[in-house]
Design a protein around this motif. Structure first.
Motif, PDB file in Angstrom:
ATOM      1  N   CYS A 217       5.117   6.554  -1.267  1.00 21.49           N
ATOM      2  CA  CYS A 217       3.806   6.563  -1.134  1.00 21.49           C
ATOM      3  C   CYS A 217       3.291   7.843  -1.425  1.00 21.49           C
ATOM      4  O   CYS A 217       4.132   8.779  -1.215  1.00 21.49           O
ATOM      5  CB  CYS A 217       3.478   6.513   0.467  1.00 21.49           C
ATOM      6  SG  CYS A 217       1.541   6.602   0.949  1.00 21.49           S
ATOM      7  N   ASN A 219       0.452   9.457  -0.568  1.00 21.72           N
ATOM      8  CA  ASN A 219      -1.014   9.938   0.177  1.00 21.72           C
ATOM      9  C   ASN A 219      -0.880  10.767   1.372  1.00 21.72           C
ATOM     10  O   ASN A 219      -1.804  11.635   1.555  1.00 21.72           O
ATOM     11  CB  ASN A 219      -1.566   8.552   0.836  1.00 21.72           C
ATOM     12  CG  ASN A 219      -2.064   7.608   0.075  1.00 21.72           C
ATOM     13  OD1 ASN A 219      -2.795   7.944  -1.035  1.00 21.72           O
ATOM     14  ND2 ASN A 219      -1.738   6.412   0.167  1.00 21.72           N
ATOM     15  N   PHE A 220       0.419  11.143   1.698  1.00 18.83           N
ATOM     16  CA  PHE A 220       0.761  12.311   2.896  1.00 18.83           C
ATOM     17  C   PHE A 220      -0.275  12.191   3.846  1.00 18.83           C
ATOM     18  O   PHE A 220      -1.074  13.270   4.023  1.00 18.83           O
ATOM     19  CB  PHE A 220       0.656  13.624   2.052  1.00 18.83           C
ATOM     20  CG  PHE A 220       1.979  13.727   1.402  1.00 18.83           C
ATOM     21  CD1 PHE A 220       3.334  13.983   1.874  1.00 18.83           C
ATOM     22  CD2 PHE A 220       1.832  13.271  -0.180  1.00 18.83           C
ATOM     23  CE1 PHE A 220       4.490  14.077   1.117  1.00 18.83           C
ATOM     24  CE2 PHE A 220       3.156  13.447  -0.740  1.00 18.83           C
ATOM     25  CZ  PHE A 220       4.273  13.757  -0.330  1.00 18.83           C
ATOM     26  N   CYS A 221      -0.829  11.039   4.662  1.00 14.66           N
ATOM     27  CA  CYS A 221      -1.641  10.998   5.755  1.00 14.66           C
ATOM     28  C   CYS A 221      -0.762  12.080   6.781  1.00 14.66           C
ATOM     29  O   CYS A 221       0.596  12.059   6.729  1.00 14.66           O
ATOM     30  CB  CYS A 221      -1.594   9.677   6.456  1.00 14.66           C
ATOM     31  SG  CYS A 221      -2.440   8.771   5.241  1.00 14.66           S
ATOM     32  N   TYR A 223      -0.061  12.445   9.763  1.00 15.00           N
ATOM     33  CA  TYR A 223       0.883  12.175  10.736  1.00 15.00           C
ATOM     34  C   TYR A 223       2.213  11.173  10.393  1.00 15.00           C
ATOM     35  O   TYR A 223       2.956  10.878  11.286  1.00 15.00           O
ATOM     36  CB  TYR A 223       0.027  11.014  11.575  1.00 15.00           C
ATOM     37  CG  TYR A 223      -0.610  10.010  10.955  1.00 15.00           C
ATOM     38  CD1 TYR A 223       0.183   8.954  10.637  1.00 15.00           C
ATOM     39  CD2 TYR A 223      -1.786  10.094  10.590  1.00 15.00           C
ATOM     40  CE1 TYR A 223      -0.497   7.965   9.782  1.00 15.00           C
ATOM     41  CE2 TYR A 223      -2.518   9.065   9.896  1.00 15.00           C
ATOM     42  CZ  TYR A 223      -1.796   8.017   9.608  1.00 15.00           C
ATOM     43  OH  TYR A 223      -2.386   7.018   8.668  1.00 15.00           O
ATOM     44  N   CYS A 224       2.162  11.094   8.806  1.00 17.98           N
ATOM     45  CA  CYS A 224       3.090   9.952   8.506  1.00 17.98           C
ATOM     46  C   CYS A 224       4.352  10.375   7.793  1.00 17.98           C
ATOM     47  O   CYS A 224       4.414  11.360   6.952  1.00 17.98           O
ATOM     48  CB  CYS A 224       2.033   9.074   7.595  1.00 17.98           C
ATOM     49  SG  CYS A 224       3.208   7.485   7.242  1.00 17.98           S
ATOM     50  N   VAL A 226       6.505   8.471   6.166  1.00 16.01           N
ATOM     51  CA  VAL A 226       6.505   7.567   5.124  1.00 16.01           C
ATOM     52  C   VAL A 226       6.942   8.390   3.597  1.00 16.01           C
ATOM     53  O   VAL A 226       7.875   8.066   2.700  1.00 16.01           O
ATOM     54  CB  VAL A 226       5.736   6.299   4.840  1.00 16.01           C
ATOM     55  CG1 VAL A 226       5.922   5.613   3.606  1.00 16.01           C
ATOM     56  CG2 VAL A 226       6.076   5.526   6.125  1.00 16.01           C
ATOM     57  N   PRO A 227       6.015   9.161   3.181  1.00 17.65           N
ATOM     58  CA  PRO A 227       5.985   9.761   1.908  1.00 17.65           C
ATOM     59  C   PRO A 227       7.496  10.685   1.866  1.00 17.65           C
ATOM     60  O   PRO A 227       8.048  10.785   0.835  1.00 17.65           O
ATOM     61  CB  PRO A 227       4.917  10.834   1.788  1.00 17.65           C
ATOM     62  CG  PRO A 227       3.901  10.082   2.848  1.00 17.65           C
ATOM     63  CD  PRO A 227       4.626   9.571   3.671  1.00 17.65           C
ATOM     64  N   GLN A 261       3.190   0.245   0.228  1.00 16.18           N
ATOM     65  CA  GLN A 261       2.462   1.005   1.305  1.00 16.18           C
ATOM     66  C   GLN A 261       1.074   1.177   1.001  1.00 16.18           C
ATOM     67  O   GLN A 261       0.110   1.426   1.965  1.00 16.18           O
ATOM     68  CB  GLN A 261       3.125   2.399   1.304  1.00 16.18           C
ATOM     69  CG  GLN A 261       4.621   2.587   1.389  1.00 16.18           C
ATOM     70  CD  GLN A 261       4.979   1.973   3.023  1.00 16.18           C
ATOM     71  OE1 GLN A 261       4.132   1.944   3.842  1.00 16.18           O
ATOM     72  NE2 GLN A 261       6.298   1.712   3.143  1.00 16.18           N
ATOM     73  N   HIS A 298      -5.137   0.677   1.395  1.00 16.09           N
ATOM     74  CA  HIS A 298      -5.690   1.735   2.093  1.00 16.09           C
ATOM     75  C   HIS A 298      -7.069   1.806   1.526  1.00 16.09           C
ATOM     76  O   HIS A 298      -7.648   1.490   0.372  1.00 16.09           O
ATOM     77  CB  HIS A 298      -5.161   3.079   1.097  1.00 16.09           C
ATOM     78  CG  HIS A 298      -5.322   4.181   1.724  1.00 16.09           C
ATOM     79  ND1 HIS A 298      -6.457   4.664   2.112  1.00 16.09           N
ATOM     80  CD2 HIS A 298      -4.736   5.283   2.243  1.00 16.09           C
ATOM     81  CE1 HIS A 298      -6.680   6.041   2.638  1.00 16.09           C
ATOM     82  NE2 HIS A 298      -5.226   6.331   2.676  1.00 16.09           N
ATOM     83  N   GLN A 325      -7.056   3.703  11.548  1.00 13.91           N
ATOM     84  CA  GLN A 325      -6.573   4.863  12.196  1.00 13.91           C
ATOM     85  C   GLN A 325      -7.343   5.358  13.045  1.00 13.91           C
ATOM     86  O   GLN A 325      -6.805   5.769  13.969  1.00 13.91           O
ATOM     87  CB  GLN A 325      -5.919   5.831  10.971  1.00 13.91           C
ATOM     88  CG  GLN A 325      -5.202   5.389   9.825  1.00 13.91           C
ATOM     89  CD  GLN A 325      -3.778   4.527  10.289  1.00 13.91           C
ATOM     90  OE1 GLN A 325      -3.709   3.979  11.371  1.00 13.91           O
ATOM     91  NE2 GLN A 325      -3.372   3.867   9.252  1.00 13.91           N
ATOM     92  N   ARG A 337      -7.140  11.218   5.382  1.00 11.36           N
ATOM     93  CA  ARG A 337      -7.380   9.919   5.226  1.00 11.36           C
ATOM     94  C   ARG A 337      -8.250   9.615   3.878  1.00 11.36           C
ATOM     95  O   ARG A 337      -8.324   8.520   3.174  1.00 11.36           O
ATOM     96  CB  ARG A 337      -7.809   8.942   6.162  1.00 11.36           C
ATOM     97  CG  ARG A 337      -6.799   8.867   7.209  1.00 11.36           C
ATOM     98  CD  ARG A 337      -5.615   7.979   7.144  1.00 11.36           C
ATOM     99  NE  ARG A 337      -5.807   6.278   6.709  1.00 11.36           N
ATOM    100  CZ  ARG A 337      -5.303   5.523   6.371  1.00 11.36           C
ATOM    101  NH1 ARG A 337      -3.799   5.725   5.969  1.00 11.36           N
ATOM    102  NH2 ARG A 337      -5.720   4.486   6.147  1.00 11.36           N
TER     103      ARG A 337
HETATM  104 FE1  SF4 Z   1       1.348   6.586   3.096  1.00  9.42          FE
HETATM  105 FE2  SF4 Z   1       0.306   4.509   4.848  1.00  9.42          FE
HETATM  106 FE3  SF4 Z   1       1.891   6.674   5.692  1.00  9.42          FE
HETATM  107 FE4  SF4 Z   1      -0.686   7.058   5.001  1.00  9.42          FE
HETATM  108  S1  SF4 Z   1       0.014   5.670   6.704  1.00  9.42           S
HETATM  109  S2  SF4 Z   1       1.201   8.252   4.173  1.00  9.42           S
HETATM  110  S3  SF4 Z   1      -0.985   5.574   3.185  1.00  9.42           S
HETATM  111  S4  SF4 Z   1       2.619   4.954   4.173  1.00  9.42           S
END
Ligand code: SF4
Ligand code: 5AD
Length: 422
Positions: A217, A219-221, A223-224, A226-227, A261, A298, A325, A337
């Protein structure tokens, strides 16, 4: 992507007849290991098949493996890959944590997933004291986080094999190393852009399956995690995806879920021009396939073309998972976002106009640092207006290394819990 925090239910896997079994049969184990992938992994699977069958003979019973999955559909799909590799190595796949090999596929999206793994590893100490031959392997997102990786290396001597999300195709090679040297094996890599195709996998269900169309991913939200743990976004070649689905359809699959994602940005890193809507249309046109789903969208990238395609093909399920969110523009900005409440509501309007019967589901985070009562009430307002078919609500969980983890927050826990309950 929905991360159901429970351990994904383990049920029997259905072996998939595909190119994988042919590749395994073609391996010559008397030669050196090939360097190119996936041939190298098939070589180790074939080597292990030999070793495992000798172990089974000596013990007079099958050698078993249990794959335990935490987290989202991407992890569930990865576990089907691990089950496929292990079956090719000669293991019988079970749902028993006292198996000869136990593989934990971890999730790090929220803190309680970490705690669950540590609980299981704690119990494993007792099991391994009784049976020191059990091989314990840990992989997945948590291994890409330095603090968790170090904690496991330091405090959980029971773990024999550690690997991450960027070398998940290497399970057979790492297992071979562990079994032949008797030493612990740890191989966690930084970001990789390569996708190894044609690896084996087994389906959990005979009639439906998830298909990864992209990994990572961008996007670098704020809080997240995942990236950081899954790396940069990379899309699979459309022909690879379509041929995987065609193969599965000829094997009895009638429903696929296209997974990523952020599926709406599919194709961006490919040289050929293809949008997610085009891939969806091509998937819907596969004869014999009856239903197509996709997740996750997204809101910032949901195109009119995708709405039109979803509406056009009856095979595409009229369901969009559209994570909100937060309903507060201030918090959405702090979350990075890239949409406002008004943008989101416009999207909902477009979707409903195109498909009045569409089902909408969402993810909501309560207690993001600095969320005030007014911010929260704006989220509630959207929930009332949209009337979602279902909503996954999460209490904000501080993930070390993410920008939001650095924001001070004085909101008392009782207040956050009260918002969560509402
Ligand atoms: Fe990526 Fe989803 Fe995490 Fe945002 S919430 S950084 S879109 S995985
Ligand atoms: N805390 C709480 N919820 C989170 N999610 C992602 N990161 C966090 C976090 N740090 C939620 C988001 C996302 C879903 C998969 O998990 O709502 O959409």
């Amino acid at each position: 992507m929905n991360n159901d925090m429970n351990r994904t239910e383990n049920i029997d896997y259905f072996p998939v007849k595909d190119r994988a079994s042919m590749m395994l049969d073609a391996v010559d184990i008397t030669r050196d290991a090939p360097t190119e992938e996936p041939l190298r992994q098939y070589y180790y699977m074939a080597k292990l098949r030999d070793i495992v069958s000798r172990m089974a003979e000596a013990k007079g019973r099958p050698i078993t493996a249990d794959v335990i999955t935490y987290g989202c559909q991407a992890n569930a799909r990865d576990s089907e890959g691990y089950a496929g590799i292990l079956r090719n190595c000669g293991f019988e796949i079970t749902e028993d944590e006292t198996s000869d090999l136990v593989l934990y596929n971890t999730c790090s999206v929220r803190e309680n997933a970490d705690q669950r793994l540590f609980g299981h590893l704690g119990q494993m100490k007792v099991k391994k004291a009784k049976n020191p031959e059990i091989i314990v392997a840990v992989c997945g997102c948590m291994m890409q986080e330095k603090s968790n990786l170090e904690k496991i290396r330091r405090s959980f001597n029971v773990v024999d094999i550690i690997f991450g999300t960027h070398n998940m195709h290497m399970l057979a090679e790492l297992l071979y190393k562990r079994i032949t040297t008797g030493k612990k094996v740890s191989d966690v890599r930084e970001n990789s852009m390569t996708i190894v195709e044609d690896m084996p996998f087994e389906r959990k269900f005979p009639f439906k399956m998830g298909v990864n169309i992209m990994y990572g991913c961008n996007n670098f939200c704020t809080y997240c995690i995942v990236p950081y743990v899954r790396g940069r976004e990379r899309s699979r070649d459309p022909e690879e995806i379509l041929s995987e689905i065609r193969g599965a359809v000829s094997d009895g699959v009638i429903e696929v879920m296209l997974l990523g994602q952020n599926v709406n940005s599919y194709g961006k890193n490919l040289t050929q021009q293809i949008s997610f809507a085009q891939l969806l249309a091509k998937t819907a046109e596969i004869p014999g396939l009856k239903r197509v789903r996709f997740m996750t969208s997204h809101p910032k990238d949901m195109s009119d073309e995708l709405i039109e395609t979803t509406a056009k093909y009856p095979k595409v399920c009229r369901h969009v998972h559209l994570p909100l969110q937060s309903g507060s523009d201030r918090i959405l900005k702090a979350m990075n976002r890239h949409y406002t409440k008004a943008d989101y509501m416009l999207l909902v309007k477009k979707l409903r106009e195109a498909m009045p019967d569409i089902s909408l589901t969402t993810d909501i985070i309560v207690g993001f640092p600095g969320e005030t009562k007014e911010d929260f009430l704006q989220t509630m307002e959207i929930v009332r207006e949209v009337k979602y078919d279902s909503a996954f609500t999460f209490i904000y969980s501080k993930r070390p290394g993410t920008p939001a983890a650095r924001i001070e927050d004085g909101t008392p826990e009782e207040v956050i819990h009260e918002r969560f309950d509402r």
